[in-house]
Structures are given as structure tokens and as C-alpha cells.
Write a protein that holds these residues in place. Structure first.
Motif, PDB file in Angstrom:
ATOM      1  N   ASP A 128       0.822  -1.160  -0.014  1.00  0.00           N
ATOM      2  CA  ASP A 128      -0.023  -0.098  -0.003  1.00  0.00           C
ATOM      3  C   ASP A 128       0.746   1.182   0.017  1.00  0.00           C
ATOM      4  O   ASP A 128       0.526   2.222  -0.655  1.00  0.00           O
ATOM      5  CB  ASP A 128      -1.035  -0.055   1.327  1.00  0.00           C
ATOM      6  N   MET A 129       2.005   1.320   0.624  1.00  0.00           N
ATOM      7  CA  MET A 129       2.739   2.378   0.751  1.00  0.00           C
ATOM      8  C   MET A 129       3.788   2.593  -0.336  1.00  0.00           C
ATOM      9  O   MET A 129       3.976   3.711  -0.862  1.00  0.00           O
ATOM     10  CB  MET A 129       3.774   2.051   2.121  1.00  0.00           C
ATOM     11  N   ALA A 130       4.153   1.266  -0.990  1.00  0.00           N
ATOM     12  CA  ALA A 130       5.158   1.152  -2.021  1.00  0.00           C
ATOM     13  C   ALA A 130       4.409   1.727  -3.410  1.00  0.00           C
ATOM     14  O   ALA A 130       5.113   2.214  -4.321  1.00  0.00           O
ATOM     15  CB  ALA A 130       5.585  -0.121  -2.379  1.00  0.00           C
ATOM     16  N   LEU A 131       3.326   1.216  -3.596  1.00  0.00           N
ATOM     17  CA  LEU A 131       2.550   1.464  -4.720  1.00  0.00           C
ATOM     18  C   LEU A 131       1.793   2.679  -4.796  1.00  0.00           C
ATOM     19  O   LEU A 131       0.821   2.798  -5.402  1.00  0.00           O
ATOM     20  CB  LEU A 131       1.904   0.065  -5.109  1.00  0.00           C
ATOM     21  N   ASP A 132       1.635   3.347  -3.672  1.00  0.00           N
ATOM     22  CA  ASP A 132       0.757   4.780  -3.553  1.00  0.00           C
ATOM     23  C   ASP A 132       1.421   5.825  -4.529  1.00  0.00           C
ATOM     24  O   ASP A 132       2.661   6.166  -4.488  1.00  0.00           O
ATOM     25  CB  ASP A 132       0.752   5.289  -2.246  1.00  0.00           C
ATOM     26  N   THR A 133       0.803   6.255  -5.364  1.00  0.00           N
ATOM     27  CA  THR A 133       1.153   7.359  -6.333  1.00  0.00           C
ATOM     28  C   THR A 133       0.449   8.456  -6.262  1.00  0.00           C
ATOM     29  O   THR A 133       0.569   9.533  -7.130  1.00  0.00           O
ATOM     30  CB  THR A 133       1.022   6.588  -7.922  1.00  0.00           C
ATOM     31  N   ALA A 171       8.248 -19.029  -0.134  1.00  0.00           N
ATOM     32  CA  ALA A 171       8.052 -17.618   0.055  1.00  0.00           C
ATOM     33  C   ALA A 171       8.276 -16.797  -1.145  1.00  0.00           C
ATOM     34  O   ALA A 171       7.551 -15.873  -1.417  1.00  0.00           O
ATOM     35  CB  ALA A 171       8.880 -17.127   1.120  1.00  0.00           C
ATOM     36  N   LEU A 172       9.142 -16.933  -1.991  1.00  0.00           N
ATOM     37  CA  LEU A 172       9.365 -16.271  -3.121  1.00  0.00           C
ATOM     38  C   LEU A 172       8.477 -16.285  -4.195  1.00  0.00           C
ATOM     39  O   LEU A 172       7.845 -15.134  -4.852  1.00  0.00           O
ATOM     40  CB  LEU A 172      10.674 -16.454  -3.801  1.00  0.00           C
ATOM     41  N   SER A 173       7.641 -17.418  -4.517  1.00  0.00           N
ATOM     42  CA  SER A 173       6.867 -17.350  -5.542  1.00  0.00           C
ATOM     43  C   SER A 173       5.587 -16.883  -4.810  1.00  0.00           C
ATOM     44  O   SER A 173       4.874 -16.260  -5.776  1.00  0.00           O
ATOM     45  CB  SER A 173       6.373 -18.992  -5.698  1.00  0.00           C
ATOM     46  N   GLN A 174       5.386 -17.098  -3.648  1.00  0.00           N
ATOM     47  CA  GLN A 174       4.179 -16.523  -3.059  1.00  0.00           C
ATOM     48  C   GLN A 174       4.252 -14.759  -3.046  1.00  0.00           C
ATOM     49  O   GLN A 174       3.110 -14.115  -3.376  1.00  0.00           O
ATOM     50  CB  GLN A 174       3.729 -16.961  -1.539  1.00  0.00           C
ATOM     51  N   PHE A 175       5.327 -14.475  -2.759  1.00  0.00           N
ATOM     52  CA  PHE A 175       5.459 -12.843  -2.763  1.00  0.00           C
ATOM     53  C   PHE A 175       5.378 -12.517  -4.121  1.00  0.00           C
ATOM     54  O   PHE A 175       4.679 -11.238  -4.263  1.00  0.00           O
ATOM     55  CB  PHE A 175       7.127 -12.636  -2.329  1.00  0.00           C
ATOM     56  N   PHE A 176       5.928 -12.988  -5.152  1.00  0.00           N
ATOM     57  CA  PHE A 176       6.031 -12.332  -6.504  1.00  0.00           C
ATOM     58  C   PHE A 176       4.358 -12.756  -7.123  1.00  0.00           C
ATOM     59  O   PHE A 176       3.933 -11.690  -7.808  1.00  0.00           O
ATOM     60  CB  PHE A 176       6.649 -13.091  -7.565  1.00  0.00           C
ATOM     61  N   ASP A 177       3.627 -13.522  -6.683  1.00  0.00           N
ATOM     62  CA  ASP A 177       2.163 -13.691  -7.126  1.00  0.00           C
ATOM     63  C   ASP A 177       1.417 -12.335  -6.524  1.00  0.00           C
ATOM     64  O   ASP A 177       0.851 -11.895  -7.473  1.00  0.00           O
ATOM     65  CB  ASP A 177       1.663 -15.081  -6.640  1.00  0.00           C
ATOM     66  N   ILE A 178       1.642 -12.319  -5.547  1.00  0.00           N
ATOM     67  CA  ILE A 178       1.007 -10.651  -4.880  1.00  0.00           C
ATOM     68  C   ILE A 178       1.541  -9.797  -5.303  1.00  0.00           C
ATOM     69  O   ILE A 178       0.557  -8.789  -5.854  1.00  0.00           O
ATOM     70  CB  ILE A 178       1.052 -10.769  -3.388  1.00  0.00           C
ATOM     71  N   VAL A 179       2.869  -9.454  -5.539  1.00  0.00           N
ATOM     72  CA  VAL A 179       3.221  -8.128  -6.100  1.00  0.00           C
ATOM     73  C   VAL A 179       2.767  -8.029  -7.517  1.00  0.00           C
ATOM     74  O   VAL A 179       2.560  -6.939  -7.830  1.00  0.00           O
ATOM     75  CB  VAL A 179       4.739  -8.517  -5.872  1.00  0.00           C
ATOM     76  N   ILE A 180       3.114  -8.951  -8.382  1.00  0.00           N
ATOM     77  CA  ILE A 180       2.697  -8.740  -9.796  1.00  0.00           C
ATOM     78  C   ILE A 180       1.264  -8.338 -10.071  1.00  0.00           C
ATOM     79  O   ILE A 180       0.958  -7.666 -10.694  1.00  0.00           O
ATOM     80  CB  ILE A 180       3.236 -10.110 -10.459  1.00  0.00           C
ATOM     81  N   ASN A 181       0.421  -9.050  -9.347  1.00  0.00           N
ATOM     82  CA  ASN A 181      -1.016  -8.969  -9.291  1.00  0.00           C
ATOM     83  C   ASN A 181      -1.156  -7.526  -8.995  1.00  0.00           C
ATOM     84  O   ASN A 181      -2.079  -6.688  -9.326  1.00  0.00           O
ATOM     85  CB  ASN A 181      -1.803 -10.007  -8.366  1.00  0.00           C
ATOM     86  N   ARG A 182      -0.835  -7.079  -7.745  1.00  0.00           N
ATOM     87  CA  ARG A 182      -1.189  -5.646  -7.338  1.00  0.00           C
ATOM     88  C   ARG A 182      -0.491  -4.629  -8.379  1.00  0.00           C
ATOM     89  O   ARG A 182      -0.947  -3.449  -8.747  1.00  0.00           O
ATOM     90  CB  ARG A 182      -0.293  -5.465  -5.882  1.00  0.00           C
ATOM     91  N   LEU A 183       0.706  -5.021  -8.636  1.00  0.00           N
ATOM     92  CA  LEU A 183       1.469  -3.826  -9.488  1.00  0.00           C
ATOM     93  C   LEU A 183       0.733  -3.870 -10.992  1.00  0.00           C
ATOM     94  O   LEU A 183       0.504  -2.679 -11.391  1.00  0.00           O
ATOM     95  CB  LEU A 183       2.690  -4.294  -9.954  1.00  0.00           C
ATOM     96  N   ALA A 184       0.165  -4.933 -11.451  1.00  0.00           N
ATOM     97  CA  ALA A 184      -0.581  -4.980 -12.721  1.00  0.00           C
ATOM     98  C   ALA A 184      -1.765  -4.140 -12.425  1.00  0.00           C
ATOM     99  O   ALA A 184      -2.151  -3.142 -13.372  1.00  0.00           O
ATOM    100  CB  ALA A 184      -0.659  -6.256 -13.390  1.00  0.00           C
ATOM    101  N   LYS A 185      -2.543  -4.247 -11.503  1.00  0.00           N
ATOM    102  CA  LYS A 185      -3.822  -3.445 -11.228  1.00  0.00           C
ATOM    103  C   LYS A 185      -3.652  -2.233 -10.960  1.00  0.00           C
ATOM    104  O   LYS A 185      -4.376  -1.167 -11.605  1.00  0.00           O
ATOM    105  CB  LYS A 185      -4.457  -4.197  -9.873  1.00  0.00           C
ATOM    106  N   ARG A 213       9.193 -13.100 -16.932  1.00  0.00           N
ATOM    107  CA  ARG A 213       8.449 -13.340 -18.161  1.00  0.00           C
ATOM    108  C   ARG A 213       7.233 -12.456 -17.864  1.00  0.00           C
ATOM    109  O   ARG A 213       6.579 -11.408 -18.840  1.00  0.00           O
ATOM    110  CB  ARG A 213       8.301 -14.497 -18.799  1.00  0.00           C
ATOM    111  N   GLN A 214       6.664 -12.575 -16.509  1.00  0.00           N
ATOM    112  CA  GLN A 214       5.430 -11.733 -16.383  1.00  0.00           C
ATOM    113  C   GLN A 214       5.503 -10.442 -16.251  1.00  0.00           C
ATOM    114  O   GLN A 214       4.913  -9.539 -16.765  1.00  0.00           O
ATOM    115  CB  GLN A 214       4.866 -12.312 -15.288  1.00  0.00           C
ATOM    116  N   LEU A 215       6.862  -9.906 -15.808  1.00  0.00           N
ATOM    117  CA  LEU A 215       7.275  -8.526 -15.717  1.00  0.00           C
ATOM    118  C   LEU A 215       7.326  -8.035 -17.092  1.00  0.00           C
ATOM    119  O   LEU A 215       7.087  -6.683 -17.423  1.00  0.00           O
ATOM    120  CB  LEU A 215       8.392  -8.123 -15.041  1.00  0.00           C
TER     121      LEU A 215
END
Length: 620
Positions: A153-158, A198-212, A253-255
Motif C-alpha cells: 500500500d505504501m510502495a504502490l501509492d502514487t 515464500a519467493l513464489s508467493q511474494f511475486f504472485d501477490i506483487v505482480i497482481n497488485r502491480l498490474a492492477k 516473463r510476467q514483468l
């Protein structure tokens, strides 16, 4: 400053009034008290008790801060010593520590401690080498998966991000690449110090939030560039880290897919900006003033149109004196310079403000110019009002301004943009001389020189051409010959469509090349040269009349911008041309070296203000 000076004066006064004096009164040692060997001390204080309390409190605080400072310096110097800095030795360490012990003035008000700590933190961040083959404890961000939502929430706040704030920031790295730095440092902790999943779980959440979050700003070019530079920088980090590079192939590849999607959104936004200026700046702008009015044979059919255009022009003049305001480009008179100013702003934002890669910036400028040229081409063929020699003359002058800008800036190096300039120039040249081609042989010879126009487009110009009063008409047999040629070409087109499905050539097919470049697979991209040349030769026309102005240009097909025969408005000396090309090549090599140097020394870091704010939010 005045408040600090008064505080120092008060402290000095209290020192003079309340300096403690310790006097030792040693008792006479005798046989009776020789066993304990004690020496009794008596404390005598001159001054009032408040001054003494103030002094002791200040000295205690100073001693505490000085101890912290010594510990901070000692840890940093040990790190530098461990890294084998040639200018650092333990003797210097002891000297610096002794000098700090004798400093009685820099820490009395507490400000010196903060300044020195900030300087040391900046020094450590810029001089300590970042370990890309391992993960040191101070080169990651420790977090809990339960707190990941708050961190994102703090990192992706624009809401607080703006181009003005990025330009005015003293440390651009702390503002522009904050999301990329934080996400990469979190990924290092998740990979090197957490559980296997943990790494896979972390990127699953991050990429979805980042794309949204990034796709929510589809109509904001500044935010799109902000997210593009962060996605790109995160990709660079992942490819540099030896451990993460091997274990994040799918995430990379997702990024890359997200990066290409953001780029398409950015190009669409730029095309929307260009749409607002094409008609007024290229098609309707008349650079030749005080020309005699032109009367057409079909003037009665167009009286309503000209009346409507006059009302539009009057409303524009009343609003701003004929000036346009288009997404940050204001106070620019209507004309081709409005488009070149918008392109200059796009180049400045992408290259200087958001520091996107050079090949993406070059491609974006070429894509925008390509869109302007082919949209103007399509509108000329679609609207009968432009199919006359007087309008063609005005538009040709406007096109010359775009050609001059393209040569001077040397930003457009794509063969498709050169072809777009040539195709539009050929159309305008044909409209200026079509009424004088009163013979079939002359007409055929002229059409052979129009290599970028097909028979269907020529037939459109002939059928819808607006003749001026007393202008000679084309003979009927010339019009019949043109109609016959157009019919033959349409039949050939239908046969080709039956034999080969042309719809499989996607307009966004070249985006795969961008993904390959981002992933370091420059030589593995899909690049069908024959199909591309066929698409280019046919003018990107599915119906042989209009051109696909939204076709994404290839990322590989780039050449030096050399004026073709249709662009040579003035004669260019060969020697000067070679010198300019040599200078351009040298400048590109120099800029690439500077860009590589920038990227080589850029390491992920987080501002302490952000860490403090995040810590407060997590511990509420």
C-alpha cells in the motif's frame, strides 16, 4: 539559527555557574583502618541546583549521543576495512575516534549527530559495494508476509508522485525507483532467508497488485512512465542478482509482459494527444498567408461546411487567440510546431525525467510520428475537402516542417517513418499535378514514380478530386484507365486473401521483440522479414485505401535517418552529411556509455524517512 545560538549561550553560562568541583580528602591511614584502605571523597558544588541539574542532563545526553556516534563510525569503518579500501587503515580509525572524543561543540544541541549520521549513511550507500552474488544482512528488507499488504500500500501509492516532485527531488533514486528498490530488497529476503515457497508467493501477490495499480492509470502518461521505469528497473535488478536470476524466470516473463502492456497503453495515450492536433496543425493550418481565395466548382455543395468551419475557428480564437493546450503543451500556435513541441516533450519526459531505456524512447517517438503521418494520409483520402491542389500545397508546407524537425533532432531512425513521409509527400505531389495529366501515357508514367501509392488510392483521388473554377478536367479515357487498374488490383487482393490469411499478421506482433530485448533474448525474437516487407509494400492496407496508423513498428528495423529524394527540399553537401552522421554516431556511443555507467552504479536503496513511516504504520 538564533534559537540555536541562544541555547549555546545558556549552556555556556550554566557551565560557568555550576561547574562541579571534586575534592578528595584522604584520611590518615592508621593501623585501625588499614584493612579497608578507603579514601573518603567530598563533593562541593558552586551555584544553584537547577543549573547543576541542567548541566548533568546535558552532559548525559551528550555522552549518550557521542557513544552512539562512536558505534556507528566504528561499524562503518570496520566494514570499509573489511572491503580492503586502500585509503583506510586502523590508525586512521583510532585518530578519528580520538578526534570525536575531543569534540565538545558539534553535539551540544543534537543537530551535529543527525547531520553526521546522514552523511555516513549516504557514504555507506554510495561506497559500499553491493553483493549481487550473495545477500548481506544490510542489503535486503526483512518483512513478514502478514505485513505485505501494508508494505505494498505504501510502495504502490502514487498520489504524491508527480513529475515536478521527481525533478525537484535532491535524491532522485529515493523517489523515482522506490517501488523497484523495495520490491527487489524484499525479494532478496524472501529468497535467501525465507521458506522455499515464500519467493513464489511474494511475486504472485506483487505482480497482481502491480498490474492492477499500473493499469488504473491508463490515461495518465506520467504515471504510465513511472510504472514502466520501475518495472524495467526491477527486471534489471532480478537479472543482475545471480540467485534470483536463476529462480525467477517465470516472474521475469510476467514483468516483461506487463512492461509491454504498459507501453501499449502509453502509445495509445500519445496517439490520443496527437489526435487533438493533426487536423488543426497539419491539415487545416495554412502557412501561406494573404493568398487569394480559391473558388471551386462545387462551392454550393460545401457552403454549409465552410460556414461550420468558420464558426469553429472563431470559437478557438475567442478562447485563446488560436492557441492550443494539449496535455502540458500550451501557448503554442496551431501549426506543425505544435506537434514537434509535443514530441519534444515526450522525448524529454521519457529520457530525462523517467530515464527509460534509449531504444524505448526512440521507438516511441518514431511510433508517434508514424501515427501522425498515416492519420493525415487517411484523413486526406477520406475527406473530399482535402482532395484539391490548393489544400495539397498548404499541407505540403506543413509536412516540410515535420521533415526538417526529424532531420535536425535525429530522433527518428526507423525506415517506416521515412516511408510514411515519402508516402504522404507522393500523395500531395499527385494532387498538385493530377489535373495536368491529360494523356494516358503521361498519367501512366507519373503513376510509375508513385511507388508508395496503389491504384485504389489513385482512383480515389481522381474520383473525388475538387476542381477549381477554370481548372482543366481529366479526360474520360484517363479516368476509365484508372478505374480498370484499380479493379485489377482489387481482384489480385481477393485472390491473395483466399490463398493466404493476412489476418494472422497482428498489428502488435512486434511487441514480442520488446519482450525479448527486456529478457536479454535479442537474437531470439520473432522477426518475419518477408512478411514485414509485404505488409510495408502494401501500405498496411487491408482494404487498399486506408493505412493502419496504429500498427506497432518493429524494434529491430532501425537505420540512420537519411533524407530520401522526396525529403530533399534543399541540397545537402556530401561532406557535411558524412560529418553530421559521424557526429551523430559519436554522440550515440557517448550517450550509451553514460547510460551504461549510470546503470552500473545504481544500487537499490531505501530512504530512511520511508522506513520510519513504514515502521510507524506497521506498529500502530
Amino acid at each position: 539559527m538564533e534559537k540555536r545560538r541562544k541555547s549555546k549561550q545558556l549552556l555556556k553560562a550554566s557551565r560557568r555557574q555550576s561547574t562541579p568541583v571534586i575534592t578528595s580528602t584522604t584520611t590518615t591511614t592508621n593501623i585501625n583502618n588499614s584493612n579497608n584502605g578507603r579514601s573518603s571523597s567530598s563533593f562541593r558544588h558552586s551555584g544553584n541546583m537547577d543549573a547543576y541539574t541542567h548541566f548533568m542532563t546535558t552532559e548525559s545526553e551528550r555522552h549518550r549521543r557521542l557513544t552512539q556516534r562512536h558505534e556507528l563510525f566504528y561499524d562503518a569503518l570496520l566494514t570499509l576495512k573489511k572491503d580492503n579500501h586502500p585509503w583506510m587503515n586502523m590508525d586512521d580509525m583510532s585518530v578519528n575516534m580520538n578526534d570525536d572524543d575531543n569534540d565538545d561543540h558539534g553535539d551540544e544541541d543534537g543537530d551535529g549527530m543527525d547531520d553526521d549520521r546522514q552523511v555516513l549513511e549516504n557514504h555507506a550507500a554510495t561506497n559500499r559495494p553491493f553483493a549481487w552474488d550473495s545477500c548481506l544482512v544490510d542489503q535486503m528488507f526483512v518483512f513478514s508476509m502478514n505485513d505485505l499488504d501494508v508494505i505494498l500500500d505504501m510502495a504502490l501509492d502514487t498520489k504524491s508522485i508527480s513529475t515536478k516532485m521527481i525533478n525537484s527531488s535532491n535524491n532522485k533514486n529515493d523517489v523515482l525507483w522506490l517501488p523497484a528498490n523495495l520490491l527487489f530488497l524484499c525479494a532478496r529476503f524472501a529468497y535467501y532467508y525465507s521458506d522455499r515457497g515464500a519467493l513464489s508467493q511474494f511475486f504472485d501477490i506483487v505482480i497482481n497488485r502491480l498490474a492492477k495499480v499500473s493499469k488504473q492509470c491508463a490515461k495518465d502518461a506520467s504515471l504510465l512512465q513511472y510504472w514502466m521505469t520501475n518495472v524495467y528497473q526491477l527486471l534489471v535488478y532480478l537479472r543482475r542478482d545471480i540467485g534470483l536470476e536463476r529462480n525467477t524466470a517465470q516472474q521475469q516473463r510476467q514483468l516483461a509482459d506487463l512492461m509491454s502492456e504498459l507501453y501499449l497503453l502509453l502509445i495509445k495515450d500519445y496517439e490520443r494527444q496527437m489526435d487533438k492536433m493533426i487536423t488543426a496543425s497539419v491539415l487545416d493550418h495554412e502557412p501561406i498567408g494573404k493568398m487569394a481565395p480559391v473558388d471551386f466548382e462545387d462551392a454550393n455543395d460545401w457552403s454549409t461546411f465552410f460556414q461550420r468551419r468558420g464558426s469553429i475557428r472563431a470559437s478557438m480564437d475567442s478562447l485563446g487567440g488560436g492557441n492550443m493546450i494539449v496535455d502540458g503543451v500550451s501557448n503554442i500556435s496551431v501549426g506543425p510546431h505544435a506537434i514537434t513541441a509535443a514530441l519534444d516533450k515526450i522525448q524529454t519526459d521519457m529520457a530525462s525525467v523517467y530515464e527509460l531505456p534509449g531504444y524505448i524512447v526512440t521507438h516511441a517517438i518514431a511510433q508517434c510520428l508514424y501515427y501522425v503521418l498515416y492519420e493525415a494520409f487517411n484523413q486526406i483520402l477520406a475527406n473530399k475537402v482535402y482532395l484539391c491542389r490548393s489544400k495539397a500545397q498548404h499541407i505540403r508546407f506543413n509536412l516540410s516542417a515535420l521533415e526538417d524537425w526529424a532531420r535536425q533532432m535525429k530522433l527518428v531512425e526507423n525506415i517506416h517513418c521515412v516511408t510514411g513521409l515519402d508516402r504522404l509527400a507522393q500523395l500531395l505531389q499527385f494532387l498538385q499535378c493530377v489535373s495536368e495529366l491529360d494523356d494516358v501515357d503521361t498519367f501512366r508514367h507519373t503513376c510509375r514514380g508513385l511507388t508508395l501509392l496503389n491504384a485504389v488510392q489513385i482512383k480515389r483521388c481522381v474520383d473525388k478530386y475538387r476542381y477549381e473554377i477554370q481548372e482543366a478536367h481529366l479526360p474520360v479515357y484517363v479516368e476509365e484507365w484508372v478505374a480498370q487498374c484499380a479493379q485489377q488490383q482489387q481482384q489480385q487482393q481477393q485472390q491473395q486473401q483466399q490463398q493466404q490469411n493476412q489476418s494472422d499478421f497482428d498489428r502488435n506482433a512486434h511487441m514480442q521483440q520488446l519482450k525479448d530485448v527486456l529478457l536479454g533474448n535479442s537474437g531470439k525474437g520473432s522477426h518475419d522479414e518477408n512478411k514485414e516487407q509485404q505488409y510495408l509494400a502494401e501500405g498496411s492496407c487491408m482494404n487498399l485505401l486506408s493505412v493502419d496508423s496504429r500498427w506497432i513498428l518493429p524494434f529491430y528495423q532501425q537505420i540512420d535517418f537519411v533524407p530520401s529524394m522526396h525529403l530533399s527540399v534543399h541540397k545537402i553537401d556530401n561532406t557535411n552529411q558524412q560529418d553530421s552522421l559521424s557526429g551523430s554516431m559519436y554522440l550515440k556511443i557517448k550517450q550509451k556509455a553514460e547510460r551504461d555507467k549510470k546503470e552500473s552504479i545504481r544500487i537499490p536503496s531505501l530512504p530512511y524517512k520511508f522506513i520510519d513511516r513504514l515502521d510507524k504504520k506497521l506498529h500502530k
